[in-house]
Scaffold this motif. Structure first.
Motif, PDB file in Angstrom:
ATOM      1  N   LYS A 384       0.610  -0.902   0.105  1.00  0.00           N
ATOM      2  CA  LYS A 384       0.148  -0.340  -0.049  1.00  0.00           C
ATOM      3  C   LYS A 384       0.641   1.265   0.034  1.00  0.00           C
ATOM      4  O   LYS A 384       0.595   2.396   0.471  1.00  0.00           O
ATOM      5  N   GLN A 385       2.310   0.804   0.092  1.00  0.00           N
ATOM      6  CA  GLN A 385       3.306   1.940  -0.367  1.00  0.00           C
ATOM      7  C   GLN A 385       2.918   3.213   0.926  1.00  0.00           C
ATOM      8  O   GLN A 385       2.666   4.527   0.941  1.00  0.00           O
ATOM      9  N   LEU A 386       2.611   2.550   2.072  1.00  0.00           N
ATOM     10  CA  LEU A 386       2.131   3.520   3.319  1.00  0.00           C
ATOM     11  C   LEU A 386       3.931   4.095   3.896  1.00  0.00           C
ATOM     12  O   LEU A 386       4.411   5.057   4.819  1.00  0.00           O
ATOM     13  N   THR A 387       4.914   3.878   3.255  1.00  0.00           N
ATOM     14  CA  THR A 387       6.279   4.413   4.295  1.00  0.00           C
ATOM     15  C   THR A 387       6.974   5.284   2.721  1.00  0.00           C
ATOM     16  O   THR A 387       6.950   5.114   1.704  1.00  0.00           O
ATOM     17  N   LYS A 388       7.832   6.270   2.657  1.00  0.00           N
ATOM     18  CA  LYS A 388       8.203   7.242   1.576  1.00  0.00           C
ATOM     19  C   LYS A 388       9.348   7.959   1.883  1.00  0.00           C
ATOM     20  O   LYS A 388       9.578   7.940   3.341  1.00  0.00           O
ATOM     21  N   ASN A 389      10.533   7.122   1.876  1.00  0.00           N
ATOM     22  CA  ASN A 389      12.298   7.544   2.004  1.00  0.00           C
ATOM     23  C   ASN A 389      11.914   7.744   3.619  1.00  0.00           C
ATOM     24  O   ASN A 389      12.840   8.130   4.357  1.00  0.00           O
ATOM     25  N   GLY A 390      11.632   6.217   4.182  1.00  0.00           N
ATOM     26  CA  GLY A 390      11.785   5.959   5.764  1.00  0.00           C
ATOM     27  C   GLY A 390      11.184   6.363   6.616  1.00  0.00           C
ATOM     28  O   GLY A 390      11.594   6.562   7.249  1.00  0.00           O
ATOM     29  N   PHE A 391      10.119   7.593   5.800  1.00  0.00           N
ATOM     30  CA  PHE A 391       9.009   8.183   6.844  1.00  0.00           C
ATOM     31  C   PHE A 391       7.319   7.287   6.893  1.00  0.00           C
ATOM     32  O   PHE A 391       7.246   6.870   5.403  1.00  0.00           O
ATOM     33  N   ILE A 392       6.993   7.188   8.188  1.00  0.00           N
ATOM     34  CA  ILE A 392       5.487   6.613   7.899  1.00  0.00           C
ATOM     35  C   ILE A 392       5.080   7.826   6.984  1.00  0.00           C
ATOM     36  O   ILE A 392       4.547   8.831   7.553  1.00  0.00           O
ATOM     37  N   ASP A 393       3.664   7.338   6.712  1.00  0.00           N
ATOM     38  CA  ASP A 393       2.908   7.546   5.655  1.00  0.00           C
ATOM     39  C   ASP A 393       1.482   7.609   6.176  1.00  0.00           C
ATOM     40  O   ASP A 393       0.278   7.315   6.320  1.00  0.00           O
TER      41      ASP A 393
END
Lengths: 533, 310
Positions: A384-393
């Protein structure tokens, strides 16, 4: 003795029946108005019934209906808040199991009360109050176990026994004390159909010899086959009694659940290309009492449901670990949509389209002390691509978790609730929902409805079928044969780490399944009776 | 029999003396762990035993009273641990570490004024002509009663765990407290008894240090003996006979390296000093290497918190 007058005073709910038996049985155990409350829940509320001598009495109810609490009170593990019991016409208030055993009440537990690292004789001795010396005890174990068609070697370590043999240890332990009343708590949940037949043979023999049996189960066919009388519990209350032989399974089920049941619906399938291919998968046992997987091979096509049956401890957990990627295997052993993933970990396999739900909900599928939202993130982050560049969405995670809760009807105060706080059925709906909402192309579940009430189980099965209808390959590992027959297109049996060749479920009989599951190890063929008439 | 300037007979005899404190402590800890409780406070219980035994012996002039007081002191410490972990459900590892720190501190306080005093001597048992047998006599028949008591306790513990019903119940509680509870056994009571037995033995071991082996009181005199006892229990796979072997091996190497230091062997002192720890652990690790058997021996419920849910 004032037995007669006492008996006349008894006010059990089971009215005397005419016809079935010529002579009236003496009453062995009477329960009147028993209640027990725990903080926030009334486990038993004014429960009354009675059991005659030599009677097989069923206690029927869903998980959480209060069956276990009730038998714990009879066995002296729990003290009732209100109500009274009489046993053989005497006031009966056991303060501990020892006292109950002394009077002739024995119990076979649902979750076995055995010690893996001790041998059979030691385990038996622990369940007796005045065991004879070990040498003599071993002889008696042999003698009694063979007399009832349940052969046992007293020297073997219990950790090495199959589930069926472990249960025999418990039964023999009870029988050696010559019980008047034998309580059996969900005894068949871990047995093959053949082992169930043998157990029933033993129980009928015992009942014929005058031992009463209190048989707790939610499996209706078994109760119809075995029991003389049934008391049905729902939410701690007696909601009805019946004579199982004269009732249909459906009637009993609806009394038990309190609602009409819907069988899962499924659209006709036409399988697509192979989505999951497993070849020559061998994995050594991860622990001393684990099972090695041996040359397992199968394939599942898109839109197809493969059911893998087997008795507990034949490699189910190990198979799931190897498929989920928690245990790595040679590269070409596992293939998802033509991609070799054998040496990849769980997250890479998720990326490739495979989601799994292990048997142990709390501690394996979900982290007990984390909130549902955090648990949703843990497995859903990749697909679900819930992380971006190691940060949590967090916003996306919240949406995902809320969607799961809503779509799968998870009853929870909110997604901030800790996983630990959910009931078994609700947490299972959440775990399954979390995996299915990731829209996997292959989904593998182990014991998806274990310990889940009937309504939630039906929901979960339907959800799995829906996913298959959308083109996913589904693998259901389950010890519940009925479940597999209900939803699977093909069936394969897991036995001591080997998987049989899958066969279509249509037209498969219970006897054939039993044989595929390895039948009953070391049983006397003559003792095998048939459950179904 | 003299090899390289070291008398083998004397070496073996002093090995038994050096090993006794650890043997006692390890046997007690083994029983506690067999019941499923991990008590890391052995060091603290030993040193409390050392000082209470020392004080009582000095006050009464009787080493026997001293040893009894040491056993009581150790058992009281264990009871404290039991109350915290079994009733208040505190974490066993943290509580055990705290017990050690508490014991070290409390013993230093209790020991004020006992430094530099000589305790009453613990007499060797007179075995008459037996102790005159060449070789065997000095090794086996020329010790104080505590050495024999420690051997009796190891043998007794072995037989207790293997042959008695109470021993079976203790093992069962350590295997699965839930199953034992379901069968109606009193898990907490069994564990408290096992812990107190462990504490009493640790106390005896400590007193043997302060009354016989050294013999005087100095702060922190157990110097890690409790930790070695803990390690021996694990690497001995919770088996009494291997605990005996491990303790004697440790005692033997300890004595040997002292002799080697005295004999002026050209090995750095630091290496010699660490040899007992290193060799004991290595040997026991190798012995417990076949994994299947070792994992079987570990009590399955070791360190797990028991809370009866009904």
């Amino acid at each position: 003795m004032t037995g007669k007058t006492l008996q006349e005073q008894e006010t059990g709910r089971t009215a005397p029946r005419e016809g079935r038996r010529e002579m009236t049985r003496d009453v062995l155990l009477t329960i009147e108005g028993l209640s027990k409350s725990y903080p926030g829940v009334k486990a038993n509320d004014d429960v009354s019934f009675q059991i005659g001598e030599g009677e097989v009495h069923a206690l029927l109810g869903e998980n959480g209906a209060g069956k276990s609490t009730l038998v714990k009170m009879i066995y002296g593990l729990v003290k009732p808040d209100e109500g009274r019991m009489t046993f053989r016409r005497e006031e009966y208030t056991p303060s501990e199991p020892r006292e109950a055993r002394g009077l002739g009440v024995a119990m076979v537990f649902q979750h076995f009360s055995l010690f893996d690292a001790l041998n059979v004789a030691e385990n038996v001795a622990l369940g007796m109050d005045n065991p004879p010396p070990m040498g003599e005890l071993a002889g008696r174990i042999r003698e009694v176990s063979e007399g009832y068609g349940l052969p046992l070697d007293p020297e073997r370590l219990v950790g090495d026994l199959s589930a069926g043999e472990r249960q025999r240890v418990e039964i023999i332990r009870c029988l050696l004390q010559d019980p008047k009343l034998l309580i059996m708590d969900e005894p068949t949940s871990v047995l093959t159909p053949q082992e169930v037949n043998i157990l029933f043979g033993t129980l009928r023999q015992l009942a014929a010899e005058g031992t009463s049996i209190l048989y707790i189960s939610h499996k209706l066919e078994e109760i119809k086959a075995l029991c003389d009388e049934a008391t049905i519990l729902r939410r701690g209350k007696v909601v009805g009694t019946c004579t199982p032989r004269d009732s249909t399974a459906r009637e009993m089920a609806e009394m038990m659940v309190g609602a009409e049941l819907n069988a899962p619906q499924r659209a006709p399938i036409n399988p697509g290309p192979v989505a999951l291919q497993v070849r020559n998968l061998s994995v050594p046992a991860p622990s001393a009492f684990g099972t090695s997987l041996r040359e397992i091979g199968f394939e599942v096509r898109q839109g197809e449901v493969l059911g893998i049956g087997g008795v507990a401890g034949n490699g189910q957990d190990e198979l799931l670990l190897a498929l989920s990627g928690e245990v790595k295997t040679p590269r070409d052993c596992v293939q998802i949509n033509g991609l070799d993933v054998g040496d990849l970990g769980p997250n890479e396999r998720r990326k490739a389209g495979l989601c799994t739900a292990p048997e142990e909900r709390l501690g394996h599928a979900a982290v007990p002390d984390l909130s549902l939202m955090e648990n949703a993130l843990l497995s859903g982050a990749v697909r679900k691509q819930l992380t971006k560049n190691g940060f949590i969405d967090w916003a996306g995670t919240r949406r995902f978790a809320e969607e799961v809760v809503k779509t799968f009807d998870v009853r929870t105060p909110g997604i901030g609730t800790a996983a630990r706080a959910l009931s078994g059925g609700n947490l299972q709906k959440f775990v399954l929902g979390r995996e299915i909402m990731q829209e996997p192309e292959v989904i593998i579940v182990n014991q998806p409805t274990w310990g889940v009430d009937a309504a939630a189980a039906a929901f979960i099965r339907q959800a799995l079928l829906n996913r298959a209808a959308k083109g996913a390959a589904v693998v259901v590992i389950s010890q519940d044969i009925d479940e597999i027959m209900e939803i699977a297109d093909r069936f394969a049996a897991l036995n001591e780490g080997r998987l049989s060749a899958p066969v279509p479920t249509q037209g498969l009989t219970i006897d054939e399944i039993g044989l595929m599951l390895g039948g009953a190890h070391g049983m006397h063929e003559a003792e095998v009776h048939h459950v179904q008439a | 029999m003299v090899i390289g300037g070291i008398d083998i007979v004397l070496l073996i005899a002093s090995m038994m003396v050096a090993a006794t404190p650890i043997l006692l402590a390890a046997t007690g800890e083994m029983v506690a762990e067999k019941s499923g409780v991990l008590n890391l406070g052995v060091e603290g219980m030993m040193i409390i035993g050392a000082i209470s035994g020392f004080a009582a012996a000095v006050a009464t002039e009787s080493p026997f009273v001293g040893f009894m007081a040491a056993a009581v002191g150790g058992a009281v410490m264990a009871l404290l641990f039991a109350l915290l972990t079994q009733y208040l459900l505190s974490n066993q590892v943290a509580t055990g570490l705290a017990l050690t720190l508490f014991g070290l501190g409390l013993s230093a306080l209790m020991g004020q004024g006992y430094q530099g005093i000589k305790p009453p001597p613990t007499a060797k048992i007179d075995m008459g002509p037996l102790s005159d047998i060449p070789g065997l006599g000095p090794i086996l028949f020329n010790h104080d009663w505590v050495v024999y008591l420690s051997l009796l306790l190891v043998g007794g513990t072995w037989a207790f765990l293997k042959y008695t019903r109470a021993g079976l119940i203790l093992r069962a509680v350590g295997e699965s407290h839930d199953a034992a509870h379901a069968l109606g056994y009193r898990v907490i009571r069994v564990r408290i008894a096992a812990l107190m037995f462990g504490g009493a033995l640790a106390g005896l071991g400590g007193a043997y240090l302060s009354l016989v082996r050294v013999p005087q009181w100095t702060e922190g005199m157990t110097a890690g003996a409790g930790w070695i006892a803990l390690a021996i229990v694990v690497f001995a796979s919770w088996k009494a006979e291997r605990v005996l072997l491990g303790a004697y091996l440790f005692g033997g190497v300890t004595v040997l390296q002292l002799r080697l230091q005295a004999a002026g062997i050209a090995i750095p002192v630091q290496v010699l000093s660490m040899a007992p720890y290193l060799i004991t652990i290595i040997v026991l690790v190798i012995m417990s290497a076949p994994r299947g058997r070792a994992t079987l021996a570990a009590p399955a419920a070791l360190g797990r918190v028991f809370h009866a849910s009904h």
